[in-house]
Design a protein around this motif. Structure first.
Motif, PDB file in Angstrom:
ATOM      1  N   SER A  93      40.641  47.904  13.160  1.00 41.14           N
ATOM      2  CA  SER A  93      40.800  46.520  12.733  1.00 41.14           C
ATOM      3  C   SER A  93      39.494  46.016  12.141  1.00 41.14           C
ATOM      4  CB  SER A  93      41.223  45.630  13.907  1.00 41.14           C
ATOM      5  OG  SER A  93      40.108  45.336  14.733  1.00 41.14           O
ATOM      6  N   LEU A  94      39.537  44.849  11.569  1.00 37.04           N
ATOM      7  CA  LEU A  94      38.341  44.293  10.921  1.00 37.04           C
ATOM      8  C   LEU A  94      37.314  43.770  11.916  1.00 37.04           C
ATOM      9  CD1 LEU A  94      40.004  42.450   7.914  1.00 37.04           C
ATOM     10  CD2 LEU A  94      38.475  44.416   7.792  1.00 37.04           C
ATOM     11  N   THR A  95      37.640  43.820  13.201  1.00 37.91           N
ATOM     12  CA  THR A  95      36.689  43.323  14.189  1.00 37.91           C
ATOM     13  C   THR A  95      36.363  44.345  15.260  1.00 37.91           C
ATOM     14  OG1 THR A  95      38.466  42.361  15.515  1.00 37.91           O
ATOM     15  CG2 THR A  95      37.420  40.926  13.874  1.00 37.91           C
ATOM     16  N   LEU A  96      36.874  45.560  15.141  1.00 39.04           N
ATOM     17  CA  LEU A  96      36.649  46.536  16.204  1.00 39.04           C
ATOM     18  C   LEU A  96      36.454  47.943  15.643  1.00 39.04           C
ATOM     19  CD1 LEU A  96      36.626  47.423  19.197  1.00 39.04           C
ATOM     20  CD2 LEU A  96      39.123  47.646  19.036  1.00 39.04           C
ATOM     21  N   SER A  97      35.352  48.555  16.075  1.00 41.04           N
ATOM     22  CA  SER A  97      35.119  49.972  15.812  1.00 41.04           C
ATOM     23  C   SER A  97      34.828  50.632  17.148  1.00 41.04           C
ATOM     24  CB  SER A  97      33.943  50.176  14.860  1.00 41.04           C
ATOM     25  OG  SER A  97      33.629  51.552  14.716  1.00 41.04           O
ATOM     26  N   THR A  98      35.337  51.833  17.356  1.00 38.49           N
ATOM     27  CA  THR A  98      35.060  52.546  18.589  1.00 38.49           C
ATOM     28  C   THR A  98      34.431  53.897  18.293  1.00 38.49           C
ATOM     29  OG1 THR A  98      37.271  53.550  18.666  1.00 38.49           O
ATOM     30  CG2 THR A  98      36.975  51.444  19.806  1.00 38.49           C
ATOM     31  N   LEU A  99      33.514  54.278  19.172  1.00 39.46           N
ATOM     32  CA  LEU A  99      32.862  55.588  19.106  1.00 39.46           C
ATOM     33  C   LEU A  99      33.220  56.315  20.395  1.00 39.46           C
ATOM     34  CD1 LEU A  99      30.753  57.693  18.074  1.00 39.46           C
ATOM     35  CD2 LEU A  99      29.023  56.358  19.283  1.00 39.46           C
ATOM     36  N   THR A 100      33.856  57.464  20.280  1.00 38.64           N
ATOM     37  CA  THR A 100      34.194  58.266  21.446  1.00 38.64           C
ATOM     38  C   THR A 100      33.354  59.529  21.441  1.00 38.64           C
ATOM     39  OG1 THR A 100      36.471  57.430  21.473  1.00 38.64           O
ATOM     40  CG2 THR A 100      36.026  59.450  22.712  1.00 38.64           C
ATOM     41  N   VAL A 101      32.575  59.702  22.494  1.00 35.57           N
ATOM     42  CA  VAL A 101      31.792  60.916  22.659  1.00 35.57           C
ATOM     43  C   VAL A 101      32.665  61.883  23.447  1.00 35.57           C
ATOM     44  CG1 VAL A 101      29.657  61.919  23.521  1.00 35.57           C
ATOM     45  CG2 VAL A 101      29.684  59.541  22.696  1.00 35.57           C
TER      46      VAL A 101
END
Lengths: 117, 113
Positions: A73-81
């Protein structure tokens, strides 16, 4: 100024497990967010550029299958290690630019300290 | 983006002005000078930026030399809370400002009582 929030601020996980870090722009929409990594006493190093609705762009030497980025979305980025290893222990920081009003400065989250044991 | 050179560390007495230098001799005409700081275990914080004119805001002043090959960030009355690593970054502004920032080593400023 604009607000970028990261969660969690600290996380400890066991080797081999996966950890998800969230980056949210709280009062603006960000089509692009950036993920950095910082080892102790070193400067920030860009890992990848997160693009809303498309694949992330990774810097040389950063494994895209290990560091999964989703910008749904335009307000959420996630980084998964994924399959975390002790050498992944680091300070992870996201940033985004608030495009309103012609602003050009980037705003950073408070960072996530990951410890893999 | 042009490379910058900063002293690795500086000390400043509390209440005094802190003057942090930055050399960017290869700066291009369309590159801005940005300053950020990072307090321990926090994300970087934007301070100020400029193209060629001197700039001032509530946090600091930015003095850019006429040839734009160097600049100085001035904290007029340093406090203990200003202890941080200060990063000078030059990059293209305007429409490309959403692109990533390239961080150098920065200057570790220690404000002492």
């Amino acid at each position: 100024g604009a607000v970028v929030s990261q969660h969690p601020s600290r996380v400890i996980c066991k080797s081999g497990t996966s950890v998800k870090i969230e980056c949210r722009s709280l009062d603006f929409q960000a089509t692009t967010m950036f993920w950095y990594r910082q080892f102790p006493k070193q400067s920030l190093m860009l890992m990848a550029t997160s693009n809303e609705g498309s694949k992330a762009t990774y810097e040389q030497g950063v494994e895209k299958d290990k560091f999964l980025i989703n910008h749904a979305s335009l307000t959420l980025s996630t980084l998964t290690v994924t399959s975390a290893h002790p050498e992944d222990s680091s300070f992870y920081i996201c940033s985004a630019r608030d495009p309103r009003g012609g602003n050009t400065e980037a705003f950073f989250g408070q960072g996530t300290r990951l410890t893999v044991v | 983006d042009a490379k910058t050179t900063q002293p690795p560390s500086m000390d400043c007495a509390e209440g005094r002005a802190a003057n942090l230098p930055c050399n960017h001799s290869t700066i291009s005409g369309n590159e801005y000078v940005y300053w950020y700081r990072q307090i321990h275990s926090q994300g970087p914080q934007y301070i100020i930026h400029g193209l060629k004119n001197n700039e001032t805001n509530e946090m600091a002043s930015l003095i850019i030399t006429e040839d734009r090959k160097s600049s100085t960030l001035i904290l007029p009355h340093a406090t203990l809370r200003d202890t941080a690593v200060y990063y000078c970054i030059v990059r293209v502004g305007g429409g490309n400002a959403g692109n990533m920032l390239t961080f150098g080593g920065g200057t570790r400023l220690m404000v002492k009582p």
